[in-house]
Motif scaffolding. Structure first.
Motif, short mmCIF file in Angstrom:
data_model
loop_
_atom_site.label_atom_id
_atom_site.label_comp_id
_atom_site.label_asym_id
_atom_site.label_seq_id
_atom_site.Cartn_x
_atom_site.Cartn_y
_atom_site.Cartn_z
N UNK A 265 0.74 -1.24 -0.02
CA UNK A 265 0.06 -0.15 -0.17
C UNK A 265 0.74 1.10 -0.05
N UNK A 266 0.71 2.11 -0.78
CA UNK A 266 1.42 3.47 -1.10
C UNK A 266 0.47 4.33 -0.69
N UNK A 267 0.81 5.01 0.31
CA UNK A 267 -0.04 6.43 0.79
C UNK A 267 0.59 7.66 0.02
N UNK A 268 -0.54 8.61 -0.43
CA UNK A 268 -0.07 9.90 -0.86
C UNK A 268 -0.98 10.76 -0.48
N UNK A 269 -0.68 12.28 -0.67
CA UNK A 269 -1.81 13.18 -0.30
C UNK A 269 -2.78 13.01 -1.32
N UNK A 270 -4.11 14.03 -1.03
CA UNK A 270 -5.20 13.97 -2.12
C UNK A 270 -4.90 14.92 -3.30
N UNK A 271 -5.27 14.44 -4.46
CA UNK A 271 -5.45 14.99 -5.51
C UNK A 271 -6.65 15.26 -6.21
N UNK A 272 -7.10 16.36 -6.23
CA UNK A 272 -8.70 16.50 -6.80
C UNK A 272 -8.62 16.22 -8.52
N UNK A 273 -9.35 15.49 -8.87
CA UNK A 273 -9.38 14.93 -10.21
C UNK A 273 -10.49 15.53 -11.18
N UNK A 293 -8.58 11.57 -5.37
CA UNK A 293 -7.85 10.30 -5.18
C UNK A 293 -6.79 10.56 -4.23
N UNK A 294 -6.76 9.77 -3.10
CA UNK A 294 -5.82 9.65 -1.83
C UNK A 294 -5.86 8.65 -1.29
N UNK A 295 -4.71 8.32 -0.49
CA UNK A 295 -4.44 6.97 0.41
C UNK A 295 -3.84 7.46 1.51
N UNK A 296 -4.35 7.27 2.57
CA UNK A 296 -5.68 6.74 2.90
C UNK A 296 -6.79 7.83 2.57
N UNK A 297 -7.86 7.42 2.27
CA UNK A 297 -9.14 8.19 1.53
C UNK A 297 -9.17 9.52 2.33
N UNK A 298 -9.65 10.41 1.26
CA UNK A 298 -9.31 11.88 1.54
C UNK A 298 -10.94 12.12 2.57
N UNK A 299 -10.73 12.97 3.47
CA UNK A 299 -12.08 13.73 4.14
C UNK A 299 -12.33 15.01 3.57
#
Length: 388
Positions: A265-273, A293-299
Motif C-alpha cells: 500500500x502506497x500512501x499519498x496526499x489527495x489530488x482533486x481529479x 484520489x488519496x491513500x488513505x481516503x480523503x476527508x
C-alpha cells in the motif's frame, strides 16, 4: 528497482534400474532408506547390528562376514558371507520424491545362497530376518529369484547409499545404488503486508526451500512486472506501483509451483481529479461534485466563500460523501445559494482544494472569468517588471 537473486529447487522420481555384476545374477534397484538400529531381541550379543556396524566400518564391506544372521528355534545363529567381498561397479543414482514409496530389488538365481540389503553400514534385512527397527521398512519379496524390500513415506533421512550383498557358491558380490530424495519447492517465509509513503523504499523477502534448489520469482500482478531472486527492492516508490506482489517458487518437483502474495500500500496526499459546477434556476434541484484520489481516503469539506457548510434543513442543502467523491446537493435552489463554493480534500499527508460555482442559467456572472486573487496579480506584475 533492483532484485537480488535468490534460490530454489527439488524433485525427482525414478524407475527401477538393472545392475549386472560380472557373471553373477542381475540386480534391480528401486529406492529405499533406513536408520541405525539397536540390538534385536532374542539374538546373541555377537549378532547385534551394532557389532556388525563396527566391523563394517573397520574392515570395509568385507566386515559383513561377521554379521548376517539366520534364526533357528528362537536362538540367534550367525553365519558368514565368506571371504572378501567384491565391488563390481560404481553406485547408480535412484531418485524418488519425498513422501513416495521406494522399492529395492535384487533379482537373483539358484546360485545365490545368502542375500542381504544394507543402508550404509547398517543391515536392513538378511534373508527373512529383520535387522532394522524402522517400521517403514519391510520385506517385500524373498524368493530364489528376487529379494526386495519396501520403504514407505521416504524422507530426507533416507537419502544415501544402499547395498545388495549376496553370496554365490563361489564368492560374495555387492551391488550398490544411491538413493536421492527430491523435495518440492515451498515458501517458508514471506514479507508481511507493507504500507509506505510515496517516495519511500520497499524491501520484499520470499524464502523458499526444496531439493533441488528452487528458483524464486517476484511478480507484480497488475502490471506483470517480474524480478528474479528472493529479495525485491523498490526505491522511490510511486502510487502506480501499489498493489499485490506474488512470489512464485518452483524446482521441477511436482507440476504446480508454490506461490504466496504480499499487498503493498502506497500512501499519498489527495489530488482533486474532477469538479462539476452547475447552472440552476430558482426552485430547482442542483448538484456540485468534487472527486479526489488519496491513500488513505480523503476527508471532504465544503465551503461557501469562507464559511464551512454542513448538511441541514437550515442551510437547505445536503453533503453526501463516498470513498473518492463528495457531492453538495440542493433540493430547492434559492437566491442565497448562488455563489462560489470550495471543495477541500485532506488526509494526514496533505490537502487539496478546488472551486466551483452555482449560478443562474444564462447569467453574465456565470460566464465571466473570476477576478484574479492577490497571488495572481503579484505574478502578473512580476512578469511585467521582468519584461521591462
Amino acid at each position: 528497482m533492483t532484485a537480488h537473486k535468490g534460490a530454489l529447487s527439488p524433485r525427482g522420481a525414478g524407475a527401477s534400474k538393472v545392475i549386472q555384476p560380472p557373471s553373477v545374477p542381475r540386480l534391480v534397484l528401486s529406492p529405499p532408506p533406513l536408520r541405525a538400529q539397536p540390538p534385536l531381541p532374542g539374538h546373541g550379543p555377537a549378532c547385534w547390528p551394532c557389532s556388525t556396524e563396527r566391523r563394517m566400518s573397520e574392515g570395509g564391506v568385507a566386515g559383513l562376514h561377521a554379521a548376517l544372521e539366520q534364526r533357528a528355534g528362537g536362538m540367534g545363529v550367525c553365519w558368514l558371507l565368506s571371504q572378501s567381498l567384491e565391488l563390481n561397479s560404481p553406485a547408480d543414482n535412484y531418485t524418488v520424491c519425498e513422501g513416495d514409496n521406494a522399492t529395492l530389488s535384487c533379482f537373483i538365481d539358484e546360485h545365490v545362497t545368502r542375500v542381504a540389503w544394507l543402508n550404509r553400514s547398517n543391515i536392513l534385512y538378511a534373508g527373512n530376518d529383520r535387522w532394522t527397527s524402522d517400521p517403514r521398512v519391510r520385506l517385500l519379496i524373498n524368493t530364489p529369484e528376487e529379494f526386495s524390500i519396501l520403504i514407505t513415506q521416504v524422507g530426507l533421512g533416507d537419502e544415501g547409499l544402499y547395498t545388495c550383498s549376496f553370496q554365490t557358491r563361489h564368492q560374495p558380490y555387492t551391488t550398490q545404488v544411491y538413493l536421492i530424495v527430491h523435495v518440492p519447492a515451498r515458501i517458508v517465509n514471506i514479507s508481511s503486508p507493507v504500507t509506505v509513503n510515496e517516495g519511500g523504499s520497499v524491501n520484499l523477502l520470499c524464502l523458499a526451500v526444496g531439493r533441488p534448489e528452487p528458483t524464486v520469482t517476484w511478480r507484480q500482478l497488475r502490471d506483470g512486472f517480474t524480478s528474479e531472486g528472493e529479495i525485491l527492492e523498490i526505491f522511490d516508490i510511486q502510487r502506480g506501483q501499489a498493489g499485490e506482489y506474488e512470489c512464485v517458487t518452483h524446482n521441477g518437483v511436482n507440476s504446480a509451483p508454490d506461490s504466496r502474495r504480499v499487498l503493498v500500500t502506497v500512501n499519498y496526499p489527495p489530488t482533486i481529479t474532477d469538479v462539476t459546477s452547475a447552472r440552476t434556476a430558482l426552485g430547482r434541484a442542483a448538484l456540485l461534485r468534487c472527486e479526489a484520489m488519496a491513500v488513505p481516503p480523503a476527508d471532504f469539506q465544503w465551503y461557501k466563500d469562507d464559511r464551512l457548510l454542513s448538511s441541514g434543513t437550515a442551510e437547505g442543502l445536503k453533503v453526501q460523501t463516498e470513498r473518492t467523491r463528495s457531492m453538495l446537493l440542493f433540493a430547492n435552489v434559492s437566491a442565497r445559494h448562488y455563489g462560489n463554493y470550495t471543495c477541500r480534500a485532506a488526509n494526514r499527508l496533505g490537502a487539496s482544494s478546488a472551486s466551483m460555482r452555482l449560478g443562474r442559467p444564462g447569467s453574465l456572472e456565470n460566464s465571466a472569468p473570476r477576478p484574479p486573487g492577490p497571488l495572481t496579480l503579484l505574478s502578473a506584475l512580476s512578469w511585467l517588471w521582468w519584461r521591462m
